[in-house]
Write an enzyme that holds these catalytic residues in place. Sequence first.
Site, mmCIF file in Angstrom:
data_model
loop_
_atom_site.group_PDB
_atom_site.id
_atom_site.type_symbol
_atom_site.label_atom_id
_atom_site.label_comp_id
_atom_site.label_asym_id
_atom_site.label_seq_id
_atom_site.Cartn_x
_atom_site.Cartn_y
_atom_site.Cartn_z
ATOM 1 N N SER A 129 -29.455 6.749 61.061
ATOM 2 C CA SER A 129 -30.196 6.996 59.819
ATOM 3 C C SER A 129 -29.948 8.419 59.298
ATOM 4 C CB SER A 129 -31.697 6.809 60.086
ATOM 5 O OG SER A 129 -32.124 7.729 61.077
ATOM 6 N N LYS A 155 -24.644 7.719 73.951
ATOM 7 C CA LYS A 155 -26.001 7.205 74.048
ATOM 8 C C LYS A 155 -26.160 6.039 73.083
ATOM 9 C CE LYS A 155 -29.914 7.621 72.134
ATOM 10 N NZ LYS A 155 -30.437 6.263 72.339
ATOM 11 N N GLU A 168 -31.534 2.243 50.801
ATOM 12 C CA GLU A 168 -30.905 1.331 51.745
ATOM 13 C C GLU A 168 -31.996 0.478 52.407
ATOM 14 O OE1 GLU A 168 -29.113 2.894 55.395
ATOM 15 O OE2 GLU A 168 -27.369 1.639 54.981
ATOM 16 N N GLY A 174 -29.653 11.948 61.207
ATOM 17 C CA GLY A 174 -28.401 12.672 60.937
ATOM 18 C C GLY A 174 -28.653 14.151 60.675
ATOM 19 N N CYS A 233 -24.004 -0.635 57.852
ATOM 20 C CA CYS A 233 -23.967 0.579 57.026
ATOM 21 C C CYS A 233 -23.240 0.328 55.718
ATOM 22 C CB CYS A 233 -23.244 1.693 57.769
ATOM 23 S SG CYS A 233 -24.031 2.103 59.329
ATOM 24 N N GLU A 274 -22.219 9.257 60.171
ATOM 25 C CA GLU A 274 -22.062 8.041 59.364
ATOM 26 C C GLU A 274 -23.456 7.460 59.225
ATOM 27 O OE1 GLU A 274 -22.208 4.731 58.225
ATOM 28 O OE2 GLU A 274 -20.943 3.882 59.824
HETATM 29 P P1 ADP Z 1 -32.532 3.337 63.066
HETATM 30 O O1 ADP Z 1 -33.695 3.841 62.269
HETATM 31 O O2 ADP Z 1 -31.630 2.456 62.322
HETATM 32 O O3 ADP Z 1 -32.916 2.808 64.420
HETATM 33 P P2 ADP Z 1 -31.841 5.891 64.144
HETATM 34 O O4 ADP Z 1 -31.121 6.955 63.403
HETATM 35 O O5 ADP Z 1 -33.286 6.098 64.464
HETATM 36 O O6 ADP Z 1 -31.602 4.577 63.310
HETATM 37 O O7 ADP Z 1 -31.099 5.557 65.506
HETATM 38 C C1 ADP Z 1 -29.710 5.652 65.686
HETATM 39 C C2 ADP Z 1 -29.442 6.281 67.035
HETATM 40 O O8 ADP Z 1 -29.984 7.601 67.033
HETATM 41 C C3 ADP Z 1 -30.095 5.574 68.218
HETATM 42 O O9 ADP Z 1 -29.229 5.635 69.333
HETATM 43 C C4 ADP Z 1 -31.331 6.400 68.465
HETATM 44 O O10 ADP Z 1 -31.793 6.329 69.787
HETATM 45 C C5 ADP Z 1 -30.814 7.775 68.152
HETATM 46 N N1 ADP Z 1 -31.864 8.740 67.816
HETATM 47 C C6 ADP Z 1 -33.061 8.516 67.235
HETATM 48 N N2 ADP Z 1 -33.766 9.648 67.107
HETATM 49 C C7 ADP Z 1 -32.990 10.648 67.609
HETATM 50 C C8 ADP Z 1 -33.136 12.076 67.755
HETATM 51 N N3 ADP Z 1 -34.243 12.706 67.370
HETATM 52 N N4 ADP Z 1 -32.108 12.758 68.298
HETATM 53 C C9 ADP Z 1 -30.971 12.149 68.681
HETATM 54 N N5 ADP Z 1 -30.777 10.817 68.587
HETATM 55 C C10 ADP Z 1 -31.767 10.069 68.062
#
Ligand code: ADP
Length: 410
Positions: free
Chosen positions: A161, A107, A312, A165, A216, A182
């Site tokens: 993020s 995804k 960060e 994570g 990162c 990561e």
């Molecule tokens: P950023 O804040 O840098 O956009 P995210 O951690 O929100 O970083 O996004 C990184 C990836 O995680 C993206 O592909 C995003 O769609 C996905 N993502 C965001 N929220 C969720 C969630 N609740 N469950 C699974 N994947 C998610």
Amino acid sequence: GRLLMRLGELITREAEDLAQLESLDNGKPITQARADMVAAARYFEFYGSAADKVHGEVVPFQQGYDVKVVREPYGVTGHIIPWNYPAQMFGRTLAPALAMGNATVLKPAEEACLTTLRIAALAEEAGFPPGAINVVTGQGAVTGAALSESRGIDFISFTGSPEVGVLIQTAAARNFIGCTLELGGKSPQIVFDDADLDKALPTLVGAIVQNGGQTCSAGSRVLVHRGIWDELTAKLAERFGSLVAAPAMEDGSLGALISAKQKKRVEGFLSSADAPVIAQGRVAEGAPERGFYVAPTLFGPVDPKSPLGQDEVFGPVLSAIPFDDEDAAIRIANDTDYGLVAGIWTRDGDRQQRVAKAMRCGQVFINGYGAGGGIELPFGGIRRSGHGREKGFAALHEFSMIKTIVHNHG
Ligand code: ADP
């Protein structure tokens, strides 16, 4: 392996189109996007040629037994990636998983997913069987959550993020599967007073400006020995002053940030900073007013305990922090919740080894720094930077499990 290498060739064939697409989608300078495609192809070459070189072990056991330890695929691996390097991330996470024989579901981030779809189409052309590579677009909280919670996956790899994570790791725990995370960093580059400053300077600046600091492993803190504080900060200031944020195709030092949200986040750090600005670059004249451009900024001296020293930013913001001696440098370098990469600049060989060993992180560069690249180099973090290792042969181990087969033939 052959299919992976073929996909690497196709990415190379389409590199210019892919680079343009990545720049338009993400806002990064075209030169950066071109470098990203070289790296994306390289992941498939590296892991394609590694696919038949992962050997098991034979374990000496009791008389009458033969024991072998083999590596097997998990089955279906899930992959959730961010928007900062979509094509590279596609290669980094899928190529080793595929090389070990997994089927994959990826995804991409909702902010930038076009090159992942394009490369998935190339995978079809390369001849991957249907189902080996699946790309499912969608919102993180919907599609990402559905993927991470699915009983259909046997392992999950996440880059993004720390907040998300935690959700991924929780979902993995509920399904009793493993994960690699990561999650970013606050990586230091330590510059001692015997360092070759001319060699260090372009790297110190490049490691935070690359991809607009949205990396990162960005080198977002520069720790400067007090004896060279004036000299180094003056030289850094000169370089920062000439940096330009410009539209992707104008190929400035950096492009636009990914989103209004990200711009607001970075501007929040700039407006609430409690450290002096040493130097600032500029936004190119004529850059669209509504674009997400931010002028690169060098702060210093920054209090290592302050938000600029700890958090960060994920933007083009470098925090300069003075230190008095080696012990202090090590203490400050390690004193964040993160631990991803560190850079050490010194000509003293003993110190190079001492400080490298003392760094609490997953990757250390001596008289150099690699933010992003290095397909061959195991990479990953500790604590808030995540866990597990990607890249290099380490990733082949992450995306496979050990099975021990014990044969009693006595
Ligand atoms: P950023 O804040 O840098 O956009 P995210 O951690 O929100 O970083 O996004 C990184 C990836 O995680 C993206 O592909 C995003 O769609 C996905 N993502 C965001 N929220 C969720 C969630 N609740 N469950 C699974 N994947 C998610």
